[in-house]
Design a protein around this motif. Structure first.
Motif, PDB file in Angstrom:
ATOM      1  N   ASN A   9       1.116  -1.495   0.242  1.00 27.33           N
ATOM      2  CA  ASN A   9       0.238  -0.059  -0.082  1.00 27.33           C
ATOM      3  C   ASN A   9       0.900   1.396   0.119  1.00 27.33           C
ATOM      4  O   ASN A   9       1.975   1.270   0.444  1.00 27.33           O
ATOM      5  N   VAL A  10       0.335   2.592  -0.192  1.00 18.98           N
ATOM      6  CA  VAL A  10       1.308   3.447  -0.116  1.00 18.98           C
ATOM      7  C   VAL A  10       1.891   3.501   1.290  1.00 18.98           C
ATOM      8  O   VAL A  10       3.797   4.172   0.223  1.00 18.98           O
ATOM      9  N   VAL A  11       1.617   3.600   2.083  1.00 16.25           N
ATOM     10  CA  VAL A  11       2.791   3.781   3.885  1.00 16.25           C
ATOM     11  C   VAL A  11       3.983   2.816   3.309  1.00 16.25           C
ATOM     12  O   VAL A  11       5.255   2.695   3.409  1.00 16.25           O
ATOM     13  N   GLU A  12       3.262   1.568   2.718  1.00 11.39           N
ATOM     14  CA  GLU A  12       4.255   0.284   2.995  1.00 11.39           C
ATOM     15  C   GLU A  12       5.592   0.469   1.636  1.00 11.39           C
ATOM     16  O   GLU A  12       6.534   0.802   1.170  1.00 11.39           O
ATOM     17  N   ARG A  13       4.520   1.508   0.309  1.00 10.38           N
ATOM     18  CA  ARG A  13       6.070   1.904  -0.680  1.00 10.38           C
ATOM     19  C   ARG A  13       6.627   2.681  -0.290  1.00 10.38           C
ATOM     20  O   ARG A  13       7.756   3.214  -0.123  1.00 10.38           O
ATOM     21  N   LEU A  14       6.599   3.407   0.296  1.00  7.67           N
ATOM     22  CA  LEU A  14       6.561   5.088   1.070  1.00  7.67           C
ATOM     23  C   LEU A  14       8.860   4.313   2.260  1.00  7.67           C
ATOM     24  O   LEU A  14       9.190   4.754   2.416  1.00  7.67           O
ATOM     25  N   LEU A  15       7.942   3.091   2.978  1.00  2.00           N
ATOM     26  CA  LEU A  15       8.576   2.634   3.623  1.00  2.00           C
ATOM     27  C   LEU A  15       9.984   1.364   2.847  1.00  2.00           C
ATOM     28  O   LEU A  15      10.588   0.737   3.887  1.00  2.00           O
ATOM     29  N   GLY A  16       9.411   1.847   1.735  1.00  2.00           N
ATOM     30  CA  GLY A  16      10.358   0.884   1.324  1.00  2.00           C
ATOM     31  C   GLY A  16      10.072  -1.275   1.492  1.00  2.00           C
ATOM     32  O   GLY A  16      11.198  -1.748   1.356  1.00  2.00           O
ATOM     33  N   ILE A  17       9.062  -1.151   1.934  1.00  2.00           N
ATOM     34  CA  ILE A  17       8.779  -2.704   2.306  1.00  2.00           C
ATOM     35  C   ILE A  17       7.377  -3.342   1.782  1.00  2.00           C
ATOM     36  O   ILE A  17       7.081  -2.684   0.675  1.00  2.00           O
ATOM     37  N   ALA A  18       7.605  -4.338   1.707  1.00  2.00           N
ATOM     38  CA  ALA A  18       6.646  -5.234   1.052  1.00  2.00           C
ATOM     39  C   ALA A  18       5.755  -6.274   1.643  1.00  2.00           C
ATOM     40  O   ALA A  18       6.494  -7.215   2.378  1.00  2.00           O
ATOM     41  N   ALA A  19       4.668  -7.323   1.106  1.00  2.00           N
ATOM     42  CA  ALA A  19       4.051  -8.844   1.589  1.00  2.00           C
ATOM     43  C   ALA A  19       4.061  -9.223   0.789  1.00  2.00           C
ATOM     44  O   ALA A  19       3.821  -8.961  -0.411  1.00  2.00           O
ATOM     45  N   VAL A  20       5.083 -10.477   1.246  1.00  2.00           N
ATOM     46  CA  VAL A  20       4.437 -11.271   0.153  1.00  2.00           C
ATOM     47  C   VAL A  20       3.754 -13.098   0.802  1.00  2.00           C
ATOM     48  O   VAL A  20       3.784 -13.155   2.184  1.00  2.00           O
ATOM     49  N   HIS A  21       3.185 -13.025  -0.150  1.00  2.00           N
ATOM     50  CA  HIS A  21       2.176 -14.302   0.282  1.00  2.00           C
ATOM     51  C   HIS A  21       2.476 -15.227  -0.833  1.00  2.00           C
ATOM     52  O   HIS A  21       2.285 -15.467  -2.620  1.00  2.00           O
ATOM     53  N   ILE A  22       1.877 -16.424  -0.586  1.00  2.00           N
ATOM     54  CA  ILE A  22       2.840 -17.670  -0.440  1.00  2.00           C
ATOM     55  C   ILE A  22       1.244 -18.307  -0.633  1.00  2.00           C
ATOM     56  O   ILE A  22       1.135 -19.200   0.446  1.00  2.00           O
ATOM     57  N   GLU A  23       1.112 -19.025  -2.143  1.00  2.00           N
ATOM     58  CA  GLU A  23       0.322 -19.812  -2.288  1.00  2.00           C
ATOM     59  C   GLU A  23       0.942 -20.963  -2.955  1.00  2.00           C
ATOM     60  O   GLU A  23       2.194 -20.939  -3.694  1.00  2.00           O
ATOM     61  N   THR A  24       0.249 -22.205  -2.286  1.00  2.00           N
ATOM     62  CA  THR A  24       0.445 -23.986  -3.032  1.00  2.00           C
ATOM     63  C   THR A  24       0.143 -24.405  -3.653  1.00  2.00           C
ATOM     64  O   THR A  24      -1.591 -23.476  -3.847  1.00  2.00           O
ATOM     65  N   ALA A  25      -0.224 -25.400  -4.746  1.00  2.00           N
ATOM     66  CA  ALA A  25      -0.416 -25.996  -4.856  1.00  2.00           C
ATOM     67  C   ALA A  25      -1.797 -26.657  -4.257  1.00  2.00           C
ATOM     68  O   ALA A  25      -1.959 -27.237  -3.950  1.00  2.00           O
ATOM     69  N   GLY A  26      -3.296 -25.978  -5.642  1.00  2.45           N
ATOM     70  CA  GLY A  26      -4.910 -26.291  -4.804  1.00  2.45           C
ATOM     71  C   GLY A  26      -5.202 -25.588  -3.839  1.00  2.45           C
ATOM     72  O   GLY A  26      -5.713 -25.989  -2.706  1.00  2.45           O
ATOM     73  N   GLY A  27      -4.049 -24.850  -3.131  1.00  2.00           N
ATOM     74  CA  GLY A  27      -4.703 -23.750  -2.208  1.00  2.00           C
ATOM     75  C   GLY A  27      -5.224 -22.543  -2.367  1.00  2.00           C
ATOM     76  O   GLY A  27      -5.362 -22.169  -3.296  1.00  2.00           O
ATOM     77  N   GLY A  28      -6.650 -22.331  -1.880  1.00  2.00           N
ATOM     78  CA  GLY A  28      -7.049 -21.600  -1.596  1.00  2.00           C
ATOM     79  C   GLY A  28      -6.688 -20.583  -0.934  1.00  2.00           C
ATOM     80  O   GLY A  28      -7.523 -20.023  -0.870  1.00  2.00           O
TER      81      GLY A  28
END
Length: 533
Positions: A101-120
């Motif tokens: 989001n905007v705040v995270e872009r200003l801070l230079g950080i990001a969230a990483v979400h990992i999906e696996t096969a068959g996972g909703g």
């Protein structure tokens, strides 16, 4: 073992402390002493304790959260009170999304979400890491860079260097070979925002704007004329004005949300993966693994079709387009010229020309009868309303809809079809939202031949090719609707035979290449052999 970014403590503490602070505020209001049942000093003290507890918890979460990318797995250790150790085999990683989001872009950080096969659901979330670290994890998790380096003879030192942030030779080469496939143009974004209606946020925003506007429908009509109107007419005028105001507010907000969602949409390709990036306030980026593609869907909705536009969705194993608004596989191209969409779709899966076989003409008669029955029901309802509402006159004019029924039946019939090629099963359906699905035969999980009681009366049936993505709740399988019953049985057998044939070919290719499938070689050789390019 690596840790999250230190700024994650502040970002996570903000929401955590607000939640705990509110809980302690409620507790303080209920249990604090005082003549009025509430002592402001004690309540303030409890709220402060709640905020401090939230900050302390997030600091402990940061200290106890570790992750490590090994040659074969992605290991995550987390938990403050109870510990949880997770080991994700790299072969099971399906999609890796990066969100900011905007705040995270200003801070230079990001969230990483990992999906696996068959996972909703998201298997692992890293909130938050450095932007460069997020991109590195995405590359190595999806490409298996560490395992490839080990297979190609890289030593332990070289592997560790790649894991600690220094780009490996393969990563450097991959970055240089990145190919831009699509970038949304301002005109395309404008058309998309004008004709896209968000079903959720636009309704809530429209209601809020309608009530906040304070506009009075009576101001549009002089007072003497308003008083001269009968009671029901005055109410109808107010209702119509409210609906118009609501629709306008909903449309404006929906257009703004669409611009924010797809601003800067960019699709690139590196080897066997597609990378997407989009968003104005909330920035999303992630991968679409081509080796896991289950089906392609080309959508040509009205009014986009009038302007020569279309959209492309890519379904991967586990979930299909539309399942989540934040996922990149929801749309490979949100809107573009139909020729550009077709070219990109064929670059992913070379399915050749779309020469479809139409359903038999008696299916069109079936559609016409169905629509005429609907018109009869509407006419009956209009008659009942007219009996109890004297101001409703000429209810019988609704019967004029019967003229539209044959036209609607013909349009539905002309927009349905199917084709079984050497490598792909193609289907098309829909007038208002015409969708063409392309399914590789080797991705078919099951072939269904179905015939309802009404279809059997006309000697018709429907044939469906299920894939791993269409098995999900939101997925839609490729279906040839209302084909001749005998042709449907032939179609079912043909798809099953093609499936076994393609599986044998792929097995031979993997064996000859010692377990490695070269996607580019497969596409070129097979396409030439099958005559589909």
């Amino acid at each position: 073992m690596k840790k999250l970014h230190p700024a994650s403590i502040a970002v996570r503490s903000l929401s955590r402390s607000l939640n705990t602070g509110f809980v302690f505020f409620v507790i303080g209001v209920v249990v604090s002493p005082g003549s009025n049942g509430m002592n402001l000093l004690s309540v303030f003290g409890l709220v402060t304790i709640g905020i401090v507890m939230g900050i302390v918890y997030e600091f402990a979460y940061y200290q106890r959260f570790h992750y490590e990318l090994t040659a074969d797995t992605f290991d995550v250790t987390s938990g403050v009170i109870s510990r949880r150790d997770r080991e994700l085999p790299l072969g099971r990683v399906q999609n890796v999304d990066i969100r900011q989001n905007v705040v995270e872009r200003l801070l230079g950080i990001a969230a990483v979400h990992i999906e696996t096969a068959g996972g909703g659901e998201t298997e692992v979330s890293l909130r938050y890491v450095d932007e460069d670290e997020a991109r590195r994890l995405r590359r190595q998790l999806r490409r298996g860079a560490s395992a490839d380096a080990a297979d190609e003879g890289g030593d332990a030192d070289a592997l560790e260097t790649g894991l600690e942030g220094t780009p490996t030779a393969r990563e450097t080469t991959a970055a240089a070979e990145e190919e831009v496939l699509f970038e949304i143009q301002p005109r395309e974004l404008a058309v998309l925002s004008i004709f896209t209606i968000d079903p959720g946020a636009s309704v809530l925003g429209g209601i809020a704007l309608s009530f906040a506007s304070g506009l009075d429908p009576t101001t549009l009509v002089p007072v003497d004329r308003m008083e001269a109107l009968p009671g029901p007419a005055s109410g109808v005028l107010a209702l119509v004005w409210g609906l118009l105001l609501f629709a306008l507010a909903a449309w404006v907000l929906s257009a703004a949300l669409t611009v924010s969602r797809y601003y800067g949409f960019r699709l690139t390709r590196t080897d066997d993966e597609l990378y997407y990036e989009r968003g104005l306030l909330q920035r999303y980026s992630g991968t679409i693994p081509l080796e896991k593609v289950q089906a392609l869907t080309i959508s040509e909705s009205i009014p986009y079709r009038w302007f020569g536009y279309a959209a492309l969705s890519v379904e991967t194993a586990g979930y299909a387009p539309g399942q989540s608004g934040a996922r990149g596989t929801e749309s490979a191209i949100p809107l573009a010229d139909a020729d550009r969409v077709g070219a990109l779709a064929r670059a992913i899966e070379p399915f050749g020309p779309v020469d479809l076989e139409s359903p038999p003409r008696r299916s069109r008669e079936r559609y016409a009868v169905r629509y005429l029955l609907v018109v009869a029901v509407v006419v009956g309802l209009a008659y009942l309303i007219a009996r109890y509402a004297p101001f409703v006159r000429r209810w019988y004019l609704v019967a004029a809809l019967a003229v539209i029924a044959p036209i609607a039946a013909h349009l539905k019939w002309t927009n349905r079809g199917f084709r079984v090629g050497e490598r792909y099963f193609l289907t098309r359906t829909g007038f208002w939202r015409r969708t063409t699905k392309v399914v590789p035969h080797y991705r078919v999980q099951a072939v269904l031949h179905e015939s309802t009681i009404f279809q059997r009366r006309r000697g018709l049936a429907s044939v469906t090719a299920d894939t791993a993505s269409s098995a999900s709740f939101f997925g839609r399988a490729a279906t040839a609707y209302d084909v001749d019953a005998m042709r449907g049985l032939e179609l079912q057998t043909e798809i099953e035979e093609r499936l076994q044939e393609r599986l044998r070919v792929r097995k031979q290719q993997r064996t000859s290449s010692r377990g490695r499938w070269d996607a580019s070689t497969t596409v070129d050789d097979e396409a030439v052999d099958d005559g589909e390019l």
